[in-house]
Scaffold this motif. Structure first.
Motif, PDB file in Angstrom:
ATOM      1  N   ARG A  40       0.855  -1.185   0.000  1.00  0.00           N
ATOM      2  CA  ARG A  40       0.000   0.000   0.000  1.00  0.00           C
ATOM      3  C   ARG A  40       0.893   1.237   0.000  1.00  0.00           C
ATOM      4  O   ARG A  40       1.980   1.233   0.572  1.00  0.00           O
ATOM      5  CB  ARG A  40      -0.894   0.051   1.242  1.00  0.00           C
ATOM      6  CG  ARG A  40      -1.894  -1.068   1.348  1.00  0.00           C
ATOM      7  CD  ARG A  40      -3.004  -0.926   0.296  1.00  0.00           C
ATOM      8  NE  ARG A  40      -4.002  -1.958   0.452  1.00  0.00           N
ATOM      9  CZ  ARG A  40      -3.972  -3.144  -0.150  1.00  0.00           C
ATOM     10  NH1 ARG A  40      -2.986  -3.478  -0.942  1.00  0.00           N
ATOM     11  NH2 ARG A  40      -4.938  -4.014   0.037  1.00  0.00           N
ATOM     12  N   GLU A  41       0.384   2.298  -0.621  1.00  0.00           N
ATOM     13  CA  GLU A  41       1.111   3.566  -0.625  1.00  0.00           C
ATOM     14  C   GLU A  41       1.068   4.170   0.771  1.00  0.00           C
ATOM     15  O   GLU A  41       0.058   4.082   1.464  1.00  0.00           O
ATOM     16  CB  GLU A  41       0.494   4.532  -1.635  1.00  0.00           C
ATOM     17  CG  GLU A  41       0.685   4.097  -3.070  1.00  0.00           C
ATOM     18  CD  GLU A  41       0.091   5.080  -4.074  1.00  0.00           C
ATOM     19  OE1 GLU A  41      -0.385   6.162  -3.667  1.00  0.00           O
ATOM     20  OE2 GLU A  41       0.102   4.737  -5.266  1.00  0.00           O
ATOM     21  N   THR A  42       2.183   4.796   1.176  1.00  0.00           N
ATOM     22  CA  THR A  42       2.275   5.405   2.509  1.00  0.00           C
ATOM     23  C   THR A  42       1.839   6.870   2.504  1.00  0.00           C
ATOM     24  O   THR A  42       1.643   7.444   3.571  1.00  0.00           O
ATOM     25  CB  THR A  42       3.718   5.344   3.040  1.00  0.00           C
ATOM     26  OG1 THR A  42       4.554   6.146   2.187  1.00  0.00           O
ATOM     27  CG2 THR A  42       4.229   3.919   3.113  1.00  0.00           C
ATOM     28  N   GLY A  43       1.725   7.442   1.315  1.00  0.00           N
ATOM     29  CA  GLY A  43       1.414   8.866   1.218  1.00  0.00           C
ATOM     30  C   GLY A  43       2.679   9.709   1.081  1.00  0.00           C
ATOM     31  O   GLY A  43       2.611  10.915   0.850  1.00  0.00           O
ATOM     32  N   GLN A  59      11.916  12.076  -4.568  1.00  0.00           N
ATOM     33  CA  GLN A  59      12.334  12.556  -5.889  1.00  0.00           C
ATOM     34  C   GLN A  59      13.578  11.774  -6.311  1.00  0.00           C
ATOM     35  O   GLN A  59      14.592  11.796  -5.628  1.00  0.00           O
ATOM     36  CB  GLN A  59      12.657  14.051  -5.829  1.00  0.00           C
ATOM     37  CG  GLN A  59      13.001  14.674  -7.160  1.00  0.00           C
ATOM     38  CD  GLN A  59      11.781  14.898  -8.030  1.00  0.00           C
ATOM     39  OE1 GLN A  59      10.688  15.095  -7.530  1.00  0.00           O
ATOM     40  NE2 GLN A  59      11.963  14.854  -9.330  1.00  0.00           N
ATOM     41  N   ILE A  60      13.478  11.022  -7.413  1.00  0.00           N
ATOM     42  CA  ILE A  60      14.608  10.289  -7.958  1.00  0.00           C
ATOM     43  C   ILE A  60      14.779  10.758  -9.399  1.00  0.00           C
ATOM     44  O   ILE A  60      13.892  10.541 -10.226  1.00  0.00           O
ATOM     45  CB  ILE A  60      14.403   8.765  -7.883  1.00  0.00           C
ATOM     46  CG1 ILE A  60      14.258   8.337  -6.431  1.00  0.00           C
ATOM     47  CG2 ILE A  60      15.544   8.033  -8.571  1.00  0.00           C
ATOM     48  CD1 ILE A  60      14.008   6.865  -6.238  1.00  0.00           C
ATOM     49  N   GLU A  95       6.188   6.032  -2.140  1.00  0.00           N
ATOM     50  CA  GLU A  95       6.658   5.023  -1.200  1.00  0.00           C
ATOM     51  C   GLU A  95       5.522   4.041  -0.901  1.00  0.00           C
ATOM     52  O   GLU A  95       4.366   4.443  -0.755  1.00  0.00           O
ATOM     53  CB  GLU A  95       7.090   5.715   0.095  1.00  0.00           C
ATOM     54  CG  GLU A  95       7.645   4.781   1.142  1.00  0.00           C
ATOM     55  CD  GLU A  95       8.036   5.527   2.398  1.00  0.00           C
ATOM     56  OE1 GLU A  95       7.275   5.418   3.401  1.00  0.00           O
ATOM     57  OE2 GLU A  95       9.074   6.204   2.382  1.00  0.00           O
ATOM     58  N   VAL A  96       5.875   2.753  -0.859  1.00  0.00           N
ATOM     59  CA  VAL A  96       4.896   1.717  -0.519  1.00  0.00           C
ATOM     60  C   VAL A  96       5.415   0.897   0.654  1.00  0.00           C
ATOM     61  O   VAL A  96       6.616   0.849   0.909  1.00  0.00           O
ATOM     62  CB  VAL A  96       4.587   0.780  -1.720  1.00  0.00           C
ATOM     63  CG1 VAL A  96       3.917   1.543  -2.845  1.00  0.00           C
ATOM     64  CG2 VAL A  96       5.827   0.069  -2.197  1.00  0.00           C
TER      65      VAL A  96
END
Length: 147
Positions: free
Chosen positions: A101-104, A108-109, A116-117
Motif C-alpha cells: 500500500r502507498e504510505t502517502g 524525488q529520484i 513510497e509503498v
C-alpha cells in the motif's frame, strides 16, 4: 605449418562449441506437471483488494535442478486465477502472498517522483512464509484466510 595450426584450432573450437550447444548429448529436460489454481484471499476477514500470490515448488532437487517452476498471479478484489499453461507445479508448494500500500510519502529520484509503498501483510505470509498447499493434477481451488 601456420595454416595447419589455424585450421586445427578452428576445428577444435567448432567441435567444443557443438558439444556445449548440444549439452554433450547426455542431459534431459526435467519433466513436471502443472495444474490450474484459483481461489480467494482475505486478510482480517475482508477480501484482499490487491496483491500477488506465488506458488513455489517445494521439491527436492533432481540432478541439481528443482523439478518444477514458480507460478504466480495478481490478486484483484480478493480473487486470483492461474491457468494450467502457467500453472502451479503438482505437489507441495510454498505460498507467498504480497500486498503493498502507498504510505502517502514520495521521493524525488532524478526527474521522477516515486511513491513510497509498504508491505501490509506479516512476514509469515511472504518473506518468512509458513503457508503451503499440495497441488493436485487438474483444477484446484485454494482459498487463503489470513489473520
Amino acid at each position: 605449418m601456420r595454416q595447419l595450426i589455424n585450421n586445427f584450432s578452428t576445428m577444435l573450437c567448432s567441435s567444443l562449441l557443438c558439444l556445449v550447444l548440444a549439452g554433450c548429448g547426455g542431459s534431459k529436460k526435467l519433466e513436471f506437471q502443472q495444474a490450474a489454481v484459483k481461489g480467494a484471499v482475505s486478510y482480517k476477514g475482508a477480501p484482499l483488494e490487491t496483491g500477488l500470490i506465488r506458488f513455489i515448488p517445494d521439491t527436492k532437487p533432481v540432478k541439481g535442478q528443482v523439478a518444477g517452476k514458480m507460478a504466480f498471479a495478481n490478486i484483484e478484489r480478493g480473487t486470483y486465477s492461474i491457468p494450467v499453461e502457467r500453472g502451479a507445479t503438482v505437489g507441495v508448494n510454498r505460498i507467498e502472498i504480497i500486498s503493498n500500500r502507498e504510505t502517502g510519502k514520495a521521493t524525488q529520484i532524478e526527474n521522477s517522483l516515486v511513491k513510497e509503498v509498504t508491505q501490509i501483510l506479516p512476514a509469515k505470509y511472504n518473506t518468512e512464509s509458513t503457508l503451503s498447499v499440495d497441488v493436485k493434477p487438474g483444477e484446484n481451488t485454494q482459498d487463503f484466510n489470513l489473520d
